[in-house]
Design a protein around this motif. Structure first.
Motif, PDB file in Angstrom:
ATOM      1  N   UNK A 204      12.591  -8.034  -0.953  1.00  0.00           N
ATOM      2  CA  UNK A 204      13.032  -9.274  -1.627  1.00  0.00           C
ATOM      3  C   UNK A 204      12.342 -10.500  -1.053  1.00  0.00           C
ATOM      4  N   UNK A 205      11.833 -10.391   0.201  1.00  0.00           N
ATOM      5  CA  UNK A 205      11.108 -11.536   0.792  1.00  0.00           C
ATOM      6  C   UNK A 205       9.666 -11.567   0.296  1.00  0.00           C
ATOM      7  N   UNK A 206       9.219 -10.443  -0.283  1.00  0.00           N
ATOM      8  CA  UNK A 206       7.840 -10.377  -0.779  1.00  0.00           C
ATOM      9  C   UNK A 206       7.160  -9.083  -0.367  1.00  0.00           C
ATOM     10  N   UNK A 207       6.042  -8.833  -1.017  1.00  0.00           N
ATOM     11  CA  UNK A 207       5.260  -7.602  -0.809  1.00  0.00           C
ATOM     12  C   UNK A 207       4.617  -7.604   0.574  1.00  0.00           C
ATOM     13  N   UNK A 208       4.413  -6.394   1.109  1.00  0.00           N
ATOM     14  CA  UNK A 208       3.629  -6.231   2.348  1.00  0.00           C
ATOM     15  C   UNK A 208       2.821  -4.945   2.228  1.00  0.00           C
ATOM     16  N   UNK A 209       1.682  -4.916   2.896  1.00  0.00           N
ATOM     17  CA  UNK A 209       0.812  -3.729   2.883  1.00  0.00           C
ATOM     18  C   UNK A 209       0.284  -3.472   4.292  1.00  0.00           C
ATOM     19  N   UNK A 210       0.389  -2.212   4.706  1.00  0.00           N
ATOM     20  CA  UNK A 210      -0.171  -1.785   5.999  1.00  0.00           C
ATOM     21  C   UNK A 210      -1.354  -0.875   5.699  1.00  0.00           C
ATOM     22  N   UNK A 211      -2.554  -1.324   6.079  1.00  0.00           N
ATOM     23  CA  UNK A 211      -3.757  -0.543   5.825  1.00  0.00           C
ATOM     24  C   UNK A 211      -4.583  -0.459   7.109  1.00  0.00           C
ATOM     25  N   UNK A 212      -5.817   0.008   6.967  1.00  0.00           N
ATOM     26  CA  UNK A 212      -6.649   0.158   8.164  1.00  0.00           C
ATOM     27  C   UNK A 212      -8.115   0.209   7.769  1.00  0.00           C
ATOM     28  N   UNK A 213      -8.987   0.034   8.762  1.00  0.00           N
ATOM     29  CA  UNK A 213     -10.430   0.239   8.576  1.00  0.00           C
ATOM     30  C   UNK A 213     -10.844   1.478   9.341  1.00  0.00           C
ATOM     31  N   UNK A 214     -10.225   1.689  10.521  1.00  0.00           N
ATOM     32  CA  UNK A 214     -10.429   2.910  11.313  1.00  0.00           C
ATOM     33  C   UNK A 214      -9.267   3.013  12.289  1.00  0.00           C
ATOM     34  N   UNK A 215      -9.344   3.960  13.234  1.00  0.00           N
ATOM     35  CA  UNK A 215      -8.198   4.213  14.132  1.00  0.00           C
ATOM     36  C   UNK A 215      -7.894   3.040  15.064  1.00  0.00           C
ATOM     37  N   UNK A 216      -8.841   2.113  15.165  1.00  0.00           N
ATOM     38  CA  UNK A 216      -8.623   0.969  16.069  1.00  0.00           C
ATOM     39  C   UNK A 216      -8.771  -0.367  15.370  1.00  0.00           C
ATOM     40  N   UNK A 351       7.467  -9.916  -5.524  1.00  0.00           N
ATOM     41  CA  UNK A 351       8.566 -10.739  -6.059  1.00  0.00           C
ATOM     42  C   UNK A 351       7.926 -11.860  -6.873  1.00  0.00           C
ATOM     43  N   UNK A 352       8.542 -12.103  -8.060  1.00  0.00           N
ATOM     44  CA  UNK A 352       8.037 -13.141  -8.964  1.00  0.00           C
ATOM     45  C   UNK A 352       9.066 -14.258  -9.045  1.00  0.00           C
ATOM     46  N   UNK A 353       8.637 -15.490  -8.854  1.00  0.00           N
ATOM     47  CA  UNK A 353       9.609 -16.611  -8.833  1.00  0.00           C
ATOM     48  C   UNK A 353      10.570 -16.589 -10.019  1.00  0.00           C
ATOM     49  N   UNK A 354      10.058 -16.259 -11.189  1.00  0.00           N
ATOM     50  CA  UNK A 354      10.909 -16.406 -12.393  1.00  0.00           C
ATOM     51  C   UNK A 354      11.579 -15.098 -12.777  1.00  0.00           C
ATOM     52  N   UNK A 355      11.467 -14.041 -11.893  1.00  0.00           N
ATOM     53  CA  UNK A 355      11.942 -12.736 -12.385  1.00  0.00           C
ATOM     54  C   UNK A 355      13.459 -12.663 -12.458  1.00  0.00           C
ATOM     55  N   UNK A 356      14.137 -13.371 -11.605  1.00  0.00           N
ATOM     56  CA  UNK A 356      15.611 -13.389 -11.674  1.00  0.00           C
ATOM     57  C   UNK A 356      16.237 -12.071 -11.263  1.00  0.00           C
ATOM     58  N   UNK A 357      17.549 -12.027 -11.327  1.00  0.00           N
ATOM     59  CA  UNK A 357      18.292 -10.840 -10.880  1.00  0.00           C
ATOM     60  C   UNK A 357      17.959  -9.640 -11.752  1.00  0.00           C
ATOM     61  N   UNK A 358      17.816  -9.883 -13.054  1.00  0.00           N
ATOM     62  CA  UNK A 358      17.505  -8.771 -13.973  1.00  0.00           C
ATOM     63  C   UNK A 358      16.142  -8.179 -13.611  1.00  0.00           C
TER      64      UNK A 358
END
Ligand code: APR
Ligand code: PHB
Length: 389
Positions: A204-216, A351-358
């Motif tokens: 609900x606070x917004x999207x997040x993504x965990x990615x990588x380029x290599x092991x470090x 999350x979209x500002x205008x999306x509302x509860x529905x």
């Protein structure tokens, strides 16, 4: 100067097409307005579809990708504390390869050098001419000197802000666009990735993504409002917000560290129709843009290059223009499916500002449906690994 195929843009699209055609004995010249170092300094996603990987092998540049890239047979969708594993192997029979776009571009430059390919850097004021004739040309400036290259075809691989699309009269084009009401704040850090596979998180606070380029080398993103400034986001503030959007177990396992790159990018969906005007053909970002959610930017460029490579090869081997005449329709047909998927994943997870509860309930039920349906997961998986060319 004269060449068979004049290519504007020395990014992955232009370099890949140049390399593929050269291996078929077709002469090309690539005009790139930036230096090579500048092009290689760009930080971009690196989730490669199998089709793109095959194209790199066909271009003779797949070895380092196989050695240093990572085959990923799945990824995670997270919502609050729930983690859904999307098993790509089970639902699509194949996988994707995580290998940075910068490395793909580096490998393509090395291959161009090895074959003696012509890539002209710092080419200013590149301008296509006589595109409606059968003898188009390109002019460009190096310093105070202007040069002209005669060619049979001009390929616009010059990205969203390039000159090629703008060389088509506006009344001959239809543009389709959706600008999203948020951006992605991305951080690159020399830390071990929090997960072996990517995690796309809806919160609900917004999207997040965990990615990588290599092991470090890890790559993380959080959705931010369009008026956010990167200078207002210290590393500590970024890590704290990222953790709030991830399942507790993931947040607790996250290894934080100093950012070595931090930037905010806007999100848009964009398509220009047609992708051809006379002897000019558009490919990659010059013709279409997707929000990065589905990791389809480079992969959709790859599909265009596949079609152009085969159409141009057919022309030079047989004199037949039929592949070129079908290019725009064929490339757009696949690209619109990629647009749909990228739009759907973006709509599902942000999350979209205008999306509302529905709207929030619809998103939650969309995810719940994915959690409950093999058919839904199969659809997601076959799009994520890449639709056939
Ligand atoms: N003249 C010459 N070169 C130009 C011009 C111009 N007028 N305008 C742009 N260019 C160059 C840019 O400097 C860049 O190197 O064209 C290249 C275009 O490369 P990209 O923008 O990377 O586009 P493309 O090769 O289609 O690759 C698509 O890149 O932007 C990402 O998400 C996108 O992953 C996707 C991939
Ligand atoms: C990235 O690693 O930068 C990345 C990965 C997957 C995406 C978008 C970006 O969907």
């Amino acid at each position: 100067m004269k060449t068979q195929v004049g290519i504007i843009g020395g990014g992955p699209s232009g370099l890949l097409l140049s390399q593929l055609l050269h291996r078929k004995g077709i002469d090309t010249i690539v005009l790139e307005r930036q230096s090579r170092d500048y092009v290689l300094s760009r930080i971009r996603a690196g989730v490669l579809e199998r089709g793109f990987a095959r194209l790199l092998h066909e271009a003779g540049v797949g070895d380092r990708m196989e050695q240093e890239g990572e085959a990923h047979t799945g990824f995670y969708l997270a919502q609050d504390d729930a983690l859904l594993h999307v098993d790509l192997k089970k639902h699509s029979g194949t996988n994707v390869i995580v290998y940075g776009q910068t490395e793909v571009t580096r490998d393509l430059y090395a291959a161009r050098d090895a074959m003696g390919g012509t890539v002209i850097h710092n080419a200013a004021d590149v301008t296509p001419h006589d595109l409606q004739s059968d003898a188009p040309s390109l002019t460009y400036r190096i310093g105070d000197d202007t040069h002209r290259i005669g060619c049979d075809f001009v390929i616009g691989c010059d990205g969203f802000h390039g000159v090629s699309r703008k060389s088509i009269p506006a009344d001959k084009m239809r543009l389709f666009e959706r600008v999203y009401p948020f951006g992605w704040l991305g951080v690159l850090s020399r830390t071990p990735p929090v997960s072996d596979e990517l995690i796309y998180a809806r919160h609900d606070r917004g999207f997040a993504l965990c990615s990588m380029r290599n092991r470090n080398l890890s790559r993380y993103y959080i959705q931010v409002a369009l008026d956010e400034k990167v200078e207002d986001w210290s590393d500590d503030r970024f890590w704290a917000e990222l953790k709030r959007r991830l399942p507790r177990a993931v947040a607790d396992a996250l290894v934080t560290g100093a950012s070595i790159e931090k930037s905010i990018a806007p999100l848009r969906s964009f398509v220009a129709e047609p992708m051809r005007w006379g002897r000019l053909f558009l490919a990659g970002d010059a013709a279409h843009i997707v929000p990065p959610t589905g990791a389809k930017g480079l992969n959709s460029a790859g599909a265009d290059i596949h079609y152009l490579y085969h159409a141009l090869t057919r022309y030079y081997e047989t004199g037949q223009m039929d592949g070129l005449d079908r290019y725009s329709e064929t490339a757009l047909a696949r690209n619109w499916k990629t647009q749909r998927f990228s739009w759907w994943m973006t709509s599902l997870l942000h999350t979209f500002p205008e999306q509302g509860a529905f709207g929030q309930r619809i998103q939650q039920s969309d995810l719940a449906y994915l959690f409950s349906s093999e058919a839904a997961l199969t659809s997601l998986a076959e799009n994520y690994v890449g639709l056939p060319y």
